[in-house]
Design a protein around this motif. Structure first.
Motif, PDB file in Angstrom:
ATOM      1  N   TYR A 133       0.810  -1.223   0.000  1.00 19.75           N
ATOM      2  CA  TYR A 133       0.000   0.000   0.000  1.00 19.75           C
ATOM      3  C   TYR A 133       0.843   1.272   0.000  1.00 19.75           C
ATOM      4  O   TYR A 133       0.306   2.375  -0.016  1.00 19.75           O
ATOM      5  N   HIS A 134       2.155   1.130   0.028  1.00 23.07           N
ATOM      6  CA  HIS A 134       3.032   2.306  -0.018  1.00 23.07           C
ATOM      7  C   HIS A 134       2.876   2.997  -1.377  1.00 23.07           C
ATOM      8  O   HIS A 134       2.696   2.327  -2.405  1.00 23.07           O
ATOM      9  N   PRO A 135       2.933   4.326  -1.389  1.00 27.78           N
ATOM     10  CA  PRO A 135       2.770   5.055  -2.664  1.00 27.78           C
ATOM     11  C   PRO A 135       3.679   4.572  -3.781  1.00 27.78           C
ATOM     12  O   PRO A 135       3.302   4.594  -4.955  1.00 27.78           O
ATOM     13  N   ASP A 136       4.889   4.095  -3.416  1.00 25.77           N
ATOM     14  CA  ASP A 136       5.830   3.652  -4.450  1.00 25.77           C
ATOM     15  C   ASP A 136       5.440   2.306  -5.050  1.00 25.77           C
ATOM     16  O   ASP A 136       5.884   1.956  -6.145  1.00 25.77           O
ATOM     17  N   GLY A 137       4.624   1.509  -4.330  1.00 21.29           N
ATOM     18  CA  GLY A 137       4.278   0.183  -4.827  1.00 21.29           C
ATOM     19  C   GLY A 137       2.806  -0.016  -5.112  1.00 21.29           C
ATOM     20  O   GLY A 137       2.416  -1.023  -5.698  1.00 21.29           O
ATOM     21  N   ALA A 138       1.970   0.928  -4.679  1.00 17.08           N
ATOM     22  CA  ALA A 138       0.523   0.762  -4.813  1.00 17.08           C
ATOM     23  C   ALA A 138       0.094   0.627  -6.273  1.00 17.08           C
ATOM     24  O   ALA A 138      -0.747  -0.216  -6.605  1.00 17.08           O
ATOM     25  N   ALA A 139       0.661   1.437  -7.141  1.00 19.23           N
ATOM     26  CA  ALA A 139       0.269   1.402  -8.552  1.00 19.23           C
ATOM     27  C   ALA A 139       0.565   0.050  -9.180  1.00 19.23           C
ATOM     28  O   ALA A 139      -0.190  -0.440 -10.027  1.00 19.23           O
ATOM     29  N   LYS A 140       1.648  -0.583  -8.740  1.00 18.34           N
ATOM     30  CA  LYS A 140       2.020  -1.889  -9.293  1.00 18.34           C
ATOM     31  C   LYS A 140       0.960  -2.937  -8.997  1.00 18.34           C
ATOM     32  O   LYS A 140       0.750  -3.875  -9.772  1.00 18.34           O
ATOM     33  N   TYR A 141       0.272  -2.782  -7.848  1.00 18.27           N
ATOM     34  CA  TYR A 141      -0.771  -3.732  -7.454  1.00 18.27           C
ATOM     35  C   TYR A 141      -2.172  -3.252  -7.848  1.00 18.27           C
ATOM     36  O   TYR A 141      -3.169  -3.859  -7.456  1.00 18.27           O
ATOM     37  N   GLY A 142      -2.237  -2.165  -8.578  1.00 19.93           N
ATOM     38  CA  GLY A 142      -3.513  -1.703  -9.102  1.00 19.93           C
ATOM     39  C   GLY A 142      -4.323  -0.842  -8.154  1.00 19.93           C
ATOM     40  O   GLY A 142      -5.542  -0.716  -8.322  1.00 19.93           O
ATOM     41  N   TYR A 143      -3.692  -0.212  -7.150  1.00 20.10           N
ATOM     42  CA  TYR A 143      -4.406   0.643  -6.202  1.00 20.10           C
ATOM     43  C   TYR A 143      -4.151   2.110  -6.548  1.00 20.10           C
ATOM     44  O   TYR A 143      -3.001   2.502  -6.815  1.00 20.10           O
ATOM     45  N   ASP A 144      -5.213   2.906  -6.535  1.00 23.98           N
ATOM     46  CA  ASP A 144      -4.994   4.344  -6.665  1.00 23.98           C
ATOM     47  C   ASP A 144      -4.557   4.883  -5.300  1.00 23.98           C
ATOM     48  O   ASP A 144      -4.641   4.196  -4.269  1.00 23.98           O
ATOM     49  N   GLU A 145      -4.084   6.111  -5.286  1.00 29.24           N
ATOM     50  CA  GLU A 145      -3.492   6.684  -4.073  1.00 29.24           C
ATOM     51  C   GLU A 145      -4.489   6.725  -2.911  1.00 29.24           C
ATOM     52  O   GLU A 145      -4.138   6.397  -1.765  1.00 29.24           O
ATOM     53  N   GLN A 146      -5.729   7.092  -3.187  1.00 30.76           N
ATOM     54  CA  GLN A 146      -6.727   7.199  -2.124  1.00 30.76           C
ATOM     55  C   GLN A 146      -7.066   5.828  -1.524  1.00 30.76           C
ATOM     56  O   GLN A 146      -7.144   5.676  -0.295  1.00 30.76           O
ATOM     57  N   THR A 147      -7.233   4.830  -2.376  1.00 30.00           N
ATOM     58  CA  THR A 147      -7.537   3.478  -1.901  1.00 30.00           C
ATOM     59  C   THR A 147      -6.382   2.909  -1.093  1.00 30.00           C
ATOM     60  O   THR A 147      -6.577   2.308  -0.029  1.00 30.00           O
ATOM     61  N   ALA A 148      -5.161   3.109  -1.589  1.00 29.87           N
ATOM     62  CA  ALA A 148      -3.983   2.600  -0.884  1.00 29.87           C
ATOM     63  C   ALA A 148      -3.857   3.241   0.493  1.00 29.87           C
ATOM     64  O   ALA A 148      -3.518   2.569   1.476  1.00 29.87           O
ATOM     65  N   GLN A 149      -4.150   4.540   0.582  1.00 25.72           N
ATOM     66  CA  GLN A 149      -4.066   5.222   1.869  1.00 25.72           C
ATOM     67  C   GLN A 149      -5.105   4.665   2.851  1.00 25.72           C
ATOM     68  O   GLN A 149      -4.805   4.442   4.026  1.00 25.72           O
ATOM     69  N   ARG A 150      -6.323   4.407   2.350  1.00 26.95           N
ATOM     70  CA  ARG A 150      -7.368   3.866   3.215  1.00 26.95           C
ATOM     71  C   ARG A 150      -7.007   2.470   3.717  1.00 26.95           C
ATOM     72  O   ARG A 150      -7.167   2.145   4.898  1.00 26.95           O
ATOM     73  N   LEU A 151      -6.488   1.647   2.821  1.00 28.19           N
ATOM     74  CA  LEU A 151      -6.105   0.292   3.208  1.00 28.19           C
ATOM     75  C   LEU A 151      -4.923   0.290   4.165  1.00 28.19           C
ATOM     76  O   LEU A 151      -4.834  -0.558   5.054  1.00 28.19           O
ATOM     77  N   MET A 152      -4.018   1.260   3.994  1.00 26.24           N
ATOM     78  CA  MET A 152      -2.877   1.345   4.897  1.00 26.24           C
ATOM     79  C   MET A 152      -3.306   1.727   6.305  1.00 26.24           C
ATOM     80  O   MET A 152      -2.773   1.229   7.301  1.00 26.24           O
ATOM     81  N   VAL A 153      -4.308   2.619   6.400  1.00 25.97           N
ATOM     82  CA  VAL A 153      -4.852   2.998   7.709  1.00 25.97           C
ATOM     83  C   VAL A 153      -5.459   1.772   8.401  1.00 25.97           C
ATOM     84  O   VAL A 153      -5.257   1.543   9.597  1.00 25.97           O
ATOM     85  N   GLU A 154      -6.187   0.952   7.626  1.00 27.60           N
ATOM     86  CA  GLU A 154      -6.779  -0.257   8.190  1.00 27.60           C
ATOM     87  C   GLU A 154      -5.698  -1.228   8.658  1.00 27.60           C
ATOM     88  O   GLU A 154      -5.820  -1.847   9.717  1.00 27.60           O
TER      89      GLU A 154
END
Length: 317
Positions: free
Chosen positions: A32-53
């Motif tokens: 979920y890190h910004p540098d790797g989120a795109a590789k797994y198909g997550y946009d920045e907002q989704t990755a941030q939400r999942l990281m909080v969880e």
């Protein structure tokens, strides 16, 4: 956040250690890190939400290991908050798992809810059923097997190196003879899971016959079913490759068309599964994962009955 929800978010196994928790959290943090989120198909907002969880889940489960870093937690019991320690959360139906966190070296006599600070004197039984002797014995047996079968040793070369023309079947036999004995020696020397399984069986048999609980294991180890570890921690890509090669060799050597088809299909499927096993995928990993979970559940049931036979219950602890 509930304990169950936190475990689901971190995708933890049925029983997990502090190390498992750290690994699961680290894996998600990288994903979920910004540098790797795109590789797994997550946009920045989704990755941030999942990281909080993931952070909340990690904060919820970390206190379970406060004061007992070698504990093994089982999924599916109780609801806890991030401020509740494992010792406060475990009771009642979870007693049989909590009990396993203690360092029991000889029998149930004198056991208390706190781990003993001193190891009881060694007896003949504790030496014979303990982790060191069995592991050394098995490694010695595997080394003896390796010595008598390893093709590259001078006294074994005549059996594996044909004088005439080589066939793929000869090559496959050579690979099998090199890989498996060497694997057994290295795997047991590094992991100790094979001797651990033998030790658990012997400890269980002695406990059942004598009605005096025996659980001999390294003091530094966290509790866990050795057969579960044995199934989950094999290097299946190494184990499958020689079999796949052998089946393909049989396919080429067979004269009957039906045999060629059978060996060819089996060899091709196994070769594909071998490649998938390199990235922890494939049928073998799915099957052994499911089997290991079943083994763990059965083991806990057997262990509970064994403790009850030895007179150890939540009521008399």
């Amino acid at each position: 956040m509930s304990k169950e929800a936190a475990e689901e978010i971190l995708r933890l196994p049925r029983r997990y250690t502090k190390r498992d928790l750290r690994r699961a959290y680290t894996k998600l943090a990288r994903r979920y890190h910004p540098d790797g989120a795109a590789k797994y198909g997550y946009d920045e907002q989704t990755a941030q939400r999942l990281m909080v969880e993931a952070n909340k889940a990690n904060d919820t489960l970390k206190p379970l290991f406060d004061g007992r870093p070698n504990a093994v937690i089982e999924r599916g019991w109780g609801t806890v908050s991030s401020g509740v320690a494992a010792g406060q959360a475990a009771s009642g139906s979870n007693f049989y798992q909590t009990y396993a966190d203690q360092n029991i070296w000889e029998s149930s006599e004198g056991w208390s809810s706190e781990p003993s600070m001193e190891k009881p004197p060694l007896s003949v039984r504790s030496v014979l059923l303990g982790p060191v002797v069995l592991r050394v014995l098995l490694v010695a047996l595997f080394v003896l097997l390796w010595w008598n079968t390893f093709p590259l040793l001078d006294h074994n070369k005549a059996r594996f190196f044909p004088a005439g023309e080589w066939t793929l079947l000869d090559v496959a036999g050579l690979v099998v003879a090199i890989v498996y004995p060497t694997y057994l020696v290295v795997y047991e020397a590094v992991s100790g899971h094979i001797s651990g399984f033998v030790r658990e069986v012997l400890n269980g048999l002695v406990s059942w016959v004598t009605s005096s609980y025996v659980d001999l294991r390294p003091r530094s180890s966290s509790y866990g079913c050795a057969l579960y570890k044995l199934l989950r921690n094999q290097v299946y890509s190494v184990l499958l490759a020689p079999i796949a090669l052998f089946l393909i060799a049989l396919c080429l050597a067979a004269e009957a068309l039906p045999l060629k088809i059978v060996f060819g299909v089996l060899g091709g499927l196994l070769a594909f599964d071998t490649l998938a096993a390199f990235v922890h995928g494939g049928l073998i990993n799915v099957w052994t994962s499911a089997l290991s979970e079943r083994v763990e559940a059965t083991y806990l049931l057997i262990r509970r009955r064994l403790l009850e036979r030895c007179g150890i219950t939540p009521e008399n602890r």
